[in-house]
Design a protein around this motif. Structure first.
Motif, mmCIF file in Angstrom:
data_model
loop_
_atom_site.group_PDB
_atom_site.id
_atom_site.type_symbol
_atom_site.label_atom_id
_atom_site.label_comp_id
_atom_site.label_asym_id
_atom_site.label_seq_id
_atom_site.Cartn_x
_atom_site.Cartn_y
_atom_site.Cartn_z
ATOM 1 N N MET A 1 0.828 -1.202 0.000
ATOM 2 C CA MET A 1 0.000 0.000 0.000
ATOM 3 C C MET A 1 0.864 1.254 0.000
ATOM 4 S SD MET A 1 -2.800 1.607 -0.013
ATOM 5 C CE MET A 1 -3.367 3.227 0.403
ATOM 6 N N HIS A 2 1.938 1.205 0.797
ATOM 7 C CA HIS A 2 2.819 2.368 0.889
ATOM 8 C C HIS A 2 3.442 2.673 -0.462
ATOM 9 C CE1 HIS A 2 5.527 5.298 2.610
ATOM 10 N NE2 HIS A 2 6.564 4.626 2.172
ATOM 11 N N ASP A 3 3.966 1.638 -1.141
ATOM 12 C CA ASP A 3 4.588 1.854 -2.440
ATOM 13 C C ASP A 3 3.572 2.328 -3.467
ATOM 14 O OD1 ASP A 3 6.924 1.062 -1.307
ATOM 15 O OD2 ASP A 3 7.173 -0.770 -2.485
ATOM 16 N N ALA A 4 2.342 1.801 -3.423
ATOM 17 C CA ALA A 4 1.307 2.235 -4.359
ATOM 18 C C ALA A 4 0.965 3.702 -4.140
ATOM 19 C CB ALA A 4 0.064 1.364 -4.196
ATOM 20 N N GLU A 10 3.677 10.293 -7.094
ATOM 21 C CA GLU A 10 4.764 10.603 -8.017
ATOM 22 C C GLU A 10 4.216 10.822 -9.426
ATOM 23 O OE1 GLU A 10 8.960 8.444 -9.409
ATOM 24 O OE2 GLU A 10 7.344 7.248 -8.546
ATOM 25 N N THR A 11 3.308 9.962 -9.845
ATOM 26 C CA THR A 11 2.720 10.073 -11.184
ATOM 27 C C THR A 11 1.931 11.365 -11.342
ATOM 28 O OG1 THR A 11 2.575 7.661 -11.387
ATOM 29 C CG2 THR A 11 1.150 8.971 -12.827
ATOM 30 N N ILE A 12 1.151 11.731 -10.344
ATOM 31 C CA ILE A 12 0.378 12.978 -10.402
ATOM 32 C C ILE A 12 1.320 14.176 -10.541
ATOM 33 C CG2 ILE A 12 -1.148 14.518 -9.102
ATOM 34 C CD1 ILE A 12 -2.345 11.931 -7.837
ATOM 35 N N LEU A 13 2.386 14.190 -9.762
ATOM 36 C CA LEU A 13 3.331 15.302 -9.817
ATOM 37 C C LEU A 13 4.015 15.374 -11.180
ATOM 38 C CD1 LEU A 13 4.626 17.635 -8.258
ATOM 39 C CD2 LEU A 13 6.378 16.035 -7.460
ATOM 40 N N GLU A 14 4.392 14.230 -11.733
ATOM 41 C CA GLU A 14 5.050 14.211 -13.039
ATOM 42 C C GLU A 14 4.101 14.669 -14.147
ATOM 43 O OE1 GLU A 14 8.163 10.580 -12.005
ATOM 44 O OE2 GLU A 14 6.374 10.189 -13.198
ATOM 45 N N ILE A 15 2.831 14.308 -14.049
ATOM 46 C CA ILE A 15 1.850 14.781 -15.031
ATOM 47 C C ILE A 15 1.717 16.298 -14.946
ATOM 48 C CG2 ILE A 15 -0.613 14.761 -15.616
ATOM 49 C CD1 ILE A 15 -0.632 11.788 -14.809
ATOM 50 N N GLU A 16 1.698 16.826 -13.720
ATOM 51 C CA GLU A 16 1.657 18.284 -13.535
ATOM 52 C C GLU A 16 2.870 18.953 -14.183
ATOM 53 O OE1 GLU A 16 -0.638 18.903 -9.249
ATOM 54 O OE2 GLU A 16 1.503 19.280 -9.432
ATOM 55 N N LEU A 59 -7.313 16.150 -10.185
ATOM 56 C CA LEU A 59 -6.752 15.788 -8.887
ATOM 57 C C LEU A 59 -5.795 16.882 -8.442
ATOM 58 C CD1 LEU A 59 -5.992 12.002 -9.358
ATOM 59 C CD2 LEU A 59 -7.229 12.974 -7.427
ATOM 60 N N ALA A 60 -5.959 17.344 -7.224
ATOM 61 C CA ALA A 60 -5.066 18.352 -6.663
ATOM 62 C C ALA A 60 -4.376 17.757 -5.436
ATOM 63 C CB ALA A 60 -5.844 19.600 -6.271
ATOM 64 N N LEU A 61 -3.061 17.797 -5.418
ATOM 65 C CA LEU A 61 -2.315 17.303 -4.271
ATOM 66 C C LEU A 61 -2.504 18.251 -3.084
ATOM 67 C CD1 LEU A 61 1.025 16.265 -6.006
ATOM 68 C CD2 LEU A 61 -0.782 14.747 -5.199
ATOM 69 N N THR A 62 -2.692 17.704 -1.917
ATOM 70 C CA THR A 62 -2.717 18.522 -0.707
ATOM 71 C C THR A 62 -1.274 18.866 -0.327
ATOM 72 O OG1 THR A 62 -2.571 16.586 0.726
ATOM 73 C CG2 THR A 62 -4.790 17.328 0.099
ATOM 74 N N VAL A 63 -1.101 19.701 0.662
ATOM 75 C CA VAL A 63 0.253 20.037 1.127
ATOM 76 C C VAL A 63 0.987 18.765 1.527
ATOM 77 C CG1 VAL A 63 1.566 21.230 2.915
ATOM 78 C CG2 VAL A 63 -0.403 22.366 1.850
ATOM 79 N N ARG A 64 0.302 17.895 2.246
ATOM 80 C CA ARG A 64 0.904 16.632 2.669
ATOM 81 C C ARG A 64 1.245 15.748 1.462
ATOM 82 N NH1 ARG A 64 -2.433 11.793 5.535
ATOM 83 N NH2 ARG A 64 -0.681 10.507 6.207
ATOM 84 N N GLY A 65 0.309 15.676 0.510
ATOM 85 C CA GLY A 65 0.539 14.848 -0.664
ATOM 86 C C GLY A 65 1.664 15.364 -1.535
ATOM 87 N N ARG A 66 1.744 16.695 -1.693
ATOM 88 C CA ARG A 66 2.805 17.271 -2.520
ATOM 89 C C ARG A 66 4.173 17.065 -1.884
ATOM 90 N NH1 ARG A 66 2.556 20.098 -6.846
ATOM 91 N NH2 ARG A 66 0.303 20.359 -6.589
ATOM 92 N N ALA A 67 4.237 17.159 -0.569
ATOM 93 C CA ALA A 67 5.516 16.947 0.118
ATOM 94 C C ALA A 67 6.025 15.529 -0.104
ATOM 95 C CB ALA A 67 5.358 17.233 1.608
ATOM 96 N N LEU A 68 5.122 14.547 0.008
ATOM 97 C CA LEU A 68 5.533 13.162 -0.194
ATOM 98 C C LEU A 68 5.870 12.900 -1.659
ATOM 99 C CD1 LEU A 68 6.047 10.335 0.791
ATOM 100 C CD2 LEU A 68 3.580 9.887 0.729
ATOM 101 N N ALA A 69 5.060 13.436 -2.574
ATOM 102 C CA ALA A 69 5.328 13.247 -4.001
ATOM 103 C C ALA A 69 6.690 13.830 -4.386
ATOM 104 C CB ALA A 69 4.228 13.912 -4.828
ATOM 105 N N THR A 70 6.983 15.025 -3.889
ATOM 106 C CA THR A 70 8.253 15.672 -4.189
ATOM 107 C C THR A 70 9.416 14.859 -3.655
ATOM 108 O OG1 THR A 70 7.199 17.854 -4.144
ATOM 109 C CG2 THR A 70 9.594 17.795 -3.877
ATOM 110 N N SER A 71 9.253 14.296 -2.463
ATOM 111 C CA SER A 71 10.306 13.474 -1.872
ATOM 112 C C SER A 71 10.569 12.232 -2.709
ATOM 113 C CB SER A 71 9.903 13.078 -0.443
ATOM 114 O OG SER A 71 10.846 12.199 0.113
ATOM 115 N N VAL A 72 9.510 11.595 -3.190
ATOM 116 C CA VAL A 72 9.679 10.383 -3.998
ATOM 117 C C VAL A 72 10.361 10.712 -5.320
ATOM 118 C CG1 VAL A 72 8.482 8.497 -5.171
ATOM 119 C CG2 VAL A 72 7.676 9.277 -2.954
ATOM 120 N N VAL A 73 9.916 11.773 -5.983
ATOM 121 C CA VAL A 73 10.528 12.170 -7.256
ATOM 122 C C VAL A 73 11.995 12.509 -7.047
ATOM 123 C CG1 VAL A 73 10.549 13.955 -9.052
ATOM 124 C CG2 VAL A 73 8.374 12.935 -8.318
ATOM 125 N N ARG A 74 12.308 13.196 -5.960
ATOM 126 C CA ARG A 74 13.696 13.552 -5.666
ATOM 127 C C ARG A 74 14.554 12.307 -5.479
ATOM 128 N NH1 ARG A 74 17.275 17.259 -3.734
ATOM 129 N NH2 ARG A 74 18.489 16.782 -1.882
#
Length: 218
Positions: A1-4, A10-16, A59-74
């Protein structure tokens, strides 16, 4: 679940990053999953407070979601740099391998990677690494799709994340010498693709790949 969860964010951020509206249909296309599976996981993201579903289906990332997405992409893009620059893995193979590494890199290892790699601005495909102290220069940021480049010499700056999911397209670009930092001459463009002359000789880059390969004139 965590990896999903991380993969979807990550995918949402990359599409953005590509200037595309992040709706569920785009995630289905990107991940190659069923609409039902994507809808289920998106609902989980919303329930967990990582994303919001807007009235226009975006879909809009929340502050929490964007922080995690950015960390994964990094972590993913740092892993790609390590695989190419230090380990020497072939350019066209690093995206798939980094997918495995991104979930296992701790904050401590990430900090060590930044020092080891010299805090790179971009991954080997030319996409910016979030949090880097080094910025992508203005010329690179204004790169044009290869499909729209006029005849003349160009330098490859960036490959879209969408192409990174296509092993065949990556292998074609690598075999053609069309990887970031390399130069080629644009000869002509047609509905079939863009004809280029590079170190590997004359090749035709299919139109769907040429639209997602970004170059600057030299």
């Amino acid at each position: 679940m965590h990896d999903a969860t991380e993969e979807y964010l990550e995918t949402i951020l990359e599409i953005e990053e590509e200037g595309v509206r992040p709706i569920r249909a785009r995630i289905v296309e990107r991940l190659g999953l069923s609409a039902a599976a994507v809808s289920e996981q998106v609902n989980r993201l919303v329930e967990q407070g990582y994303a919001e579903l807007l009235d226009d289906r975006r879909l809009a990332l929340t502050v929490r979601g964007r922080a995690l997405a950015t960390s994964v992409v990094r972590r993913h893009r740092l892993a790609e740099r390590l695989l190419v620059d230090v380990i020497g893995l072939e350019w066209e193979k690093v995206h798939r391998e980094a997918d495995r590494w991104e979930h296992a890199i701790s904050a401590e290892v990430e900090a060590k990677l930044v020092v080891l790699l010299g805090d790179p601005a971009t991954c080997p495909h030319g996409n910016p690494i979030p949090g880097s102290a080094h910025r992508v220069d203005a010329q690179a940021a204004a790169a044009t799709p290869l499909a729209l480049a006029p005849p003349g010499r160009v330098r490859v700056e960036r490959i879209s994340e969408k192409v990174e999911l296509d092993d065949g397209a990556l292998s074609l670009l690598a075999a053609s010498g069309l990887i970031p930092g390399h130069e080629a001459a644009v000869l002509s463009t047609s509905v079939e693709g863009t004809r280029v002359l590079g170190d590997a000789g004359e090749r035709v880059v299919p139109a769907n790949v040429a639209r997602l390969t970004f170059v600057v004139p030299v």
